[in-house]
Design a protein around this motif. Structure first.
Motif, mmCIF file in Angstrom:
data_model
loop_
_atom_site.group_PDB
_atom_site.id
_atom_site.type_symbol
_atom_site.label_atom_id
_atom_site.label_comp_id
_atom_site.label_asym_id
_atom_site.label_seq_id
_atom_site.Cartn_x
_atom_site.Cartn_y
_atom_site.Cartn_z
ATOM 1 N N GLU A 1 0.829 -1.205 0.000
ATOM 2 C CA GLU A 1 0.000 0.000 0.000
ATOM 3 C C GLU A 1 0.860 1.250 0.000
ATOM 4 N N ASN B 1 1.224 3.809 -3.278
ATOM 5 C CA ASN B 1 0.897 5.229 -3.118
ATOM 6 C C ASN B 1 2.046 6.122 -3.568
ATOM 7 N N GLY C 1 -3.614 2.610 -6.970
ATOM 8 C CA GLY C 1 -4.658 2.743 -5.958
ATOM 9 C C GLY C 1 -5.961 3.117 -6.634
ATOM 10 N N LYS D 1 -7.784 9.579 -6.052
ATOM 11 C CA LYS D 1 -7.940 8.780 -7.271
ATOM 12 C C LYS D 1 -9.348 8.242 -7.373
HETATM 13 MG MG LIG Z 1 -3.236 3.417 -2.057
#
Ligand SMILES: [Mg+2]
Ligand SMILES: Nc1ncnc2c1ncn2[C@@H]1O[C@H](COP(=O)(O)OP(=O)(O)OP(=O)(O)O)[C@@H](O)[C@H]1O
Lengths: 577, 387
Positions: free
Chosen positions: A35, A39, A108, A99
């Motif tokens: 994650e 990002n 993401g 997003k």
């Molecule tokens: Mg993300």
């Protein structure tokens, strides 16, 4: 979904973290890393920055739950940074995302990822995310701890301080969580990092895992991929339920407006077609908030019954053969490889593009174990549940024996190869919530298969040449080994003298020499075929390949490297930082 | 050591023939010409069947091995083993295939440059030995290479066997003196001479050695003036040669009794009666064309209400033998010949019914009568119930 209140969102995820990748201590570490890295890469890409990331993962103690360690995960990027006012939101609030809304090939998609990691850290170690951020405008960086207030789904920034950071801009985030570390294998951290390196040729990555030394991987291209504009979904990809849910995102607008702005390829002309197909005219001007299920059903059916233009393929992005060729050499020393980037196409009314890289490594994998499979969806490595995945299905459906690879029936082929397959689409359909398996629709499997076949054909040139080399060597060896034995035994049986023996030896040499010349000829043909292929794709291999000019090739879209190619890419090297 | 007994009147002198072959190869090499070895092709597509002859004979297809970089290994191995066999013939030594395999190993171990010849397992050296036999068109036994004697346990009250031993002396065996112990034929059947004490009525070959032994224990040969043999599955060369010998030297009808299934019909009975495709060059001395198929016949299953069972779709070996049966009907000259229509009909019947019935099922007919099987067999012979 829209009716769900904020507070229940955080609570919901806190109770269901296993759904978003925190189902085991091993997965928790991998997901947190993933994650954060996703990002960072997204943020850099959206701001035209060449990403330089550094990742450090180590064990810092015992975990609070049984059979776990306390693991620290630190990811630092050189992205745009996060505005201090947004810090709490980004790391501590679910469904907060830049997003959001679909249609872009970003990694993401929904604003869950990093907040879930914060929640996990908080649940297992009582402390959320430790973040340092600095934007271009800031002279000093801000550091603080972000927690999720689970009851209200708001982030709380604690211990905020201003610090010096010798960096123009970027984010550094650190989590301490209960987890366990697995480095290699399908679900391993190294597998994730290598996969990320492969499909991000513009990434420079430094990483240190556990007690190992720092590893530095340099970027092999200086162009930041430009993520295409978002695109709207094509109406033919929807089921009725999804159609109704989709409508709830648009508030109080007319059905006509909803159809035209909520989807791609719906023009005025298309609307008149819908009417022809039975959409009651009066519905069109009604606000969608007032429509009942039966009305939606009528509209939906008329839309499905009308032929519409296929969606545009402009919204997909590719790594590209050239970059992929350079990038794959960052994973280790390779004997040879081939890549194939397909043209964007439409599968199930969704734009999609498939890229394949096949490589044989010198010190990686074994002869009789399955190839290492790296799967990617929108450039995010998929590391679990490979068996039902469209990519796996496609590989198993190809007859790799024709390209010189071993393959048990209906399985992955065998050998020291890496098979990397990347699917990019703004609307990838996953089989389940944890997003590890791409739904295997027939059209998608076929498209992946075509890419594999292209790459496989080219790979076989290398394998064939190698086979001919081995054949020649074996033949030469045969002559040396068995010739004298044959002659000597014949001489003994016939009780012949030395001069006959000499003559027979010379005769034998002549005969077998002719044979090995044939084998040499065949090898030369195989070599020149390969050279032609390389020359055609000289831009990938640099001058070495350009020297040997060759005629053009049958199918166009595949590239390869020569054996032990001088990688124009810097090799992976390990040293202390 | 004395010369071995001849197995048959051979028209060629093996050592001379082999030396001529080596001479030819050497002189070809001297002229930079590729030497070629030719062996009889031993496969069904080169098998011919003529009812008057009675066994499968080779056609003129050959396997040609011409010297080139790929075949040089095989040729070197052929010449290497040929040399060993010639030495054996010269000094009168005999070996089994396995022993020859180890003799090769021993020679290779002693010399470094022979190392590449080495055989990874016995299958490799066996293939070369067979090739040499097929090439010279001689029996393995004529090259002093013998197989293990297996199967063929024989009982009789009226048979006397005289064996000529290696040293020329003779051993005389009166089978009536052996009690329930069997006489075991050697796979040099031609070194045996048969004599009967009085005229015999028939010879019975039972597929199962165990069942043959049961019949004998219950007094079969006491009550019947006959020879009783247990084949022991697929007949070995010893069994095949032994039956041929009985056919030649004692003029009596020979009956075979075994399972009713495709495997027995093709692999056991056909081999006993007419030889096999893989032993084309030796069928003449290793098959007994006069042997008849006494059962189990399809009619017996009905007549005696014999228990049978269905061929399982799931059993791969049974499926394979059914598939082979189909192939046999289409391609095997033995089953294609009109003369053997009765046997082919049984194969067809088996394909259609998909059942099998075992020889021991006769014991179900009258479970309390220990010699019911004997009675049925005699009755069948009397009735002419055989093919
Ligand atoms: Mg993300
Ligand atoms: N390292 C970073 N640099 C700059 N902005 C970031 C960074 N990390 C997160 N963000 C911002 O925070 C938002 C929320 O991130 P989060 O991971 O929660 O959701 P997402 O990436 O949009 O979707 P997903 O849930 O699929 O990961 C991102 O949309 C992005 O705008």
């Amino acid at each position: 979904m829209s009716k769900i209140t904020k507070s229940s969102t955080a609570e919901y995820f806190a109770k269901n973290l296993q759904q978003v990748g925190f189902s085991s201590p091993l997965k928790a570490v991998l997901t947190t890393l993933k994650e954060a890295v996703d990002n960072s890469l997204d943020a850099c890409e959206q701001n035209g920055i060449l990403p330089e990331l550094s990742v450090e993962i180590k064990k810092v103690g015992n975990g609070s739950s049984r059979n776990t360690d306390l693991i620290q995960i630190v990811v630092e990027d050189n992205g745009p940074g996060i505005e201090p006012d947004d810090l709490a939101k980004v790391f501590g609030e679910y469904l907060a995302s830049s997003k959001f809304g679909r249609g872009q090939c970003s990694r993401g998609q929904q604003g869950i990822g990093i907040s879930a990691a914060t929640t996990w850290a908080q649940l297992t170690n009582a402390k959320g995310a430790f973040v340092t951020t600095k934007t271009k405008k800031m002279r000093k960086a801000i550091h603080g701890q972000v927690d999720v207030d689970i009851k209200s789904n708001v982030g709380v920034l604690r211990n905020k301080e201003t610090i010096d950071w010798n960096k123009d801009h970027g984010v550094k985030v650190s989590f301490k969580i209960d987890g366990r570390i697995q480095l290699n294998g399908d679900g391993g951290l190294i597998t994730y990092l290598e996969g990320t390196v492969l499909v991000n040729p513009h990434l420079t990555l430094h990483y240190k895992l556990m007690d190992a030394d720092w590893v530095h991987v340099e970027r092999v291209t200086d162009t930041v991929p430009s993520v295409p504009e978002a695109t709207l979904p094509h109406p033919h990809t929807f089921k009725l339920g999804e159609f109704i849910t989709h409508a709830t995102l648009f508030g109080k607008i007319s059905l006509r407006k909803f159809l035209k702005t909520g989807f791609s390829r719906v023009s005025e002309q298309a609307i008149s077609q819908f009417i022809e197909k039975g959409l009651p005219k009066n519905l069109l001007e009604k606000p969608i908030t007032t429509l009942g299920d039966a009305d939606f059903k009528k509209a939906f059916q008329a839309v499905q019954d009308s032929p519409l233009m296929a969606p545009s393929t402009k919204s997909v992005l590719t790594v590209g053969e050239e970059s992929l060729s350079k990038s794959i050499q960052r994973l280790g020393e390779i004997d040879f490889f081939s890549v194939a980037t397909r043209r964007p196409s439409i599968c199930d009314f969704k734009p999609v593009v498939v890229e394949v890289a096949l490589a044989r490594f010198m010190n990686r994998g074994e002869g009789d174990t399955p190839v290492q499979l790296l799967r990617f969806a929108n450039r995010v490595p998929l590391q679990f549940d490979k068996s039902g995945c469209a990519i796996t299905r496609a590989i198993e459906s190809v007859n790799w024996k024709t390209y010189g690879l071993q393959q048990p029936k209906n399985s992955l082929p065998l050998g020291p190869y890496v098979f990397a397959v990347s699917v990019v689409s703004p609307f990838i359909k996953f089989k389940n919530a944890s997003k590890e398996t791409i739904d295997a629709s027939d059209e998608l499997v076929d498209e992946i298969r075509r890419a594999l076949i292209q790459a496989g054909q080219r790979l076989s040139r290398h394998i064939k040449k190698e086979f001919k080399e081995a054949d020649l060597e074996r033949k030469l060896q045969h002559i040396e080994q068995f010739g004298p034995i044959l002659v000597e035994a014949l001489v003994r049986i016939t009780k012949s003298n030395d001069s006959r023996k000499k003559r027979a030896e010379e005769g034998l040499k002549k005969l077998l020499g002719r044979d090995s010349k044939d084998a040499e000829e065949e090898l030369k043909i195989a070599e020149s075929r390969l050279a032609e292929q390389k020359a055609k794709h000289a831009h990938i291999f640099g001058e070495e390949a350009a020297e040997s000019e060759g005629s053009s090739e049958d199918e166009g879209e595949v590239n390869e490297s020569p054996k032990k190619s001088k990688a124009n890419a810097p090799k992976k090297k390990a040293n202390k930082k | 050591m004395a010369k071995l007994l001849k197995i048959r009147e051979l028209k060629i002198d093996i050592p001379k023939e082999a030396k001529a072959l080596a001479e030819q190869m050497l002189s070809d090499l001297e002229k930079s010409k590729r030497p070629v070895l030719e062996a009889v092709k031993t496969s069904l597509d080169n098998s011919f069947y003529e009812p008057k002859i009675g066994y499968l004979t080779p056609g003129d297809k050959v396997v040609r091995t011409e010297l080139n970089v790929s075949s040089v290994q095989k040729l070197a191995r052929v010449v290497f083993i040929l040399e060993i066999m010639l030495r054996n013939l010269d000094i009168g030594a005999v070996n089994t295939k396995r022993e020859l395999y180890y003799i090769c190993k021993g020679l290779i171990k002693g010399e470094k440059n022979l190392k590449p010849l080495d055989f990874e397992d016995q299958v490799e050296s066996d293939a070369i030995i067979d090739f040499i036999g097929d090439m010279l068109r001689v029996y393995r036994e004529e090259l002093n290479c013998f197989a293990n004697d297996r199967g063929g346990q024989t009982y009789s009250q009226n048979l006397i066997v005289t064996e000529t031993l290696l040293d020329g002396s003779k051993a005389v065996i009166d089978l009536s003196t052996l009690g329930t112990a069997p006489f075991q034929p050697k796979n040099k059947p031609q070194s045996l001479k048969l004599k009967i004490k009085k005229k015999l009525d028939f010879c019975l070959v039972i597929e199962s050695e165990g069942t043959a032994n049961t019949l004998q224990s219950m007094g079969f040969t006491k009550r019947n003036n006959c020879i009783l043999i247990g084949a022991g599955g697929v007949p070995s060369n010893g069994v095949r040669g032994w039956c041929k010998l009985i056919q030649e030297q004692i003029d009596i009808p020979i009956y075979f009794f075994g399972d009713l299934d495709a495997y027995t019909m093709q692999n056991i009975f056909r081999t006993l009666k007419a030889g096999s495709a893989s032993s084309l060059i030796r069928n003449a001395d290793f098959s007994a064309p006069s042997v008849r198929f006494l059962g189990v016949l399809p009619d017996d299953v009905k007549k005696y209400d014999l228990p049978y069972y269905n061929v399982k779709e799931s059993d791969p070996s049974e499926q394979r033998s059914l598939k082979k049966a189909k192939d046999a009907i289409e391609n095997d000259p033995f089953f294609q010949d009109k003369k053997n229509k009765g046997l082919t009909d049984i194969l067809r019947w088996l394909l259609k019914e998909k059942i099998r019935c075992e020889q021991q099922s006769l014991f179900s007919v009258d479970p309390k009568d220990p010699i019911k099987m004997e009675k049925i067999i005699l009755e069948k012979i009397k009735r002419g119930s055989y093919v």
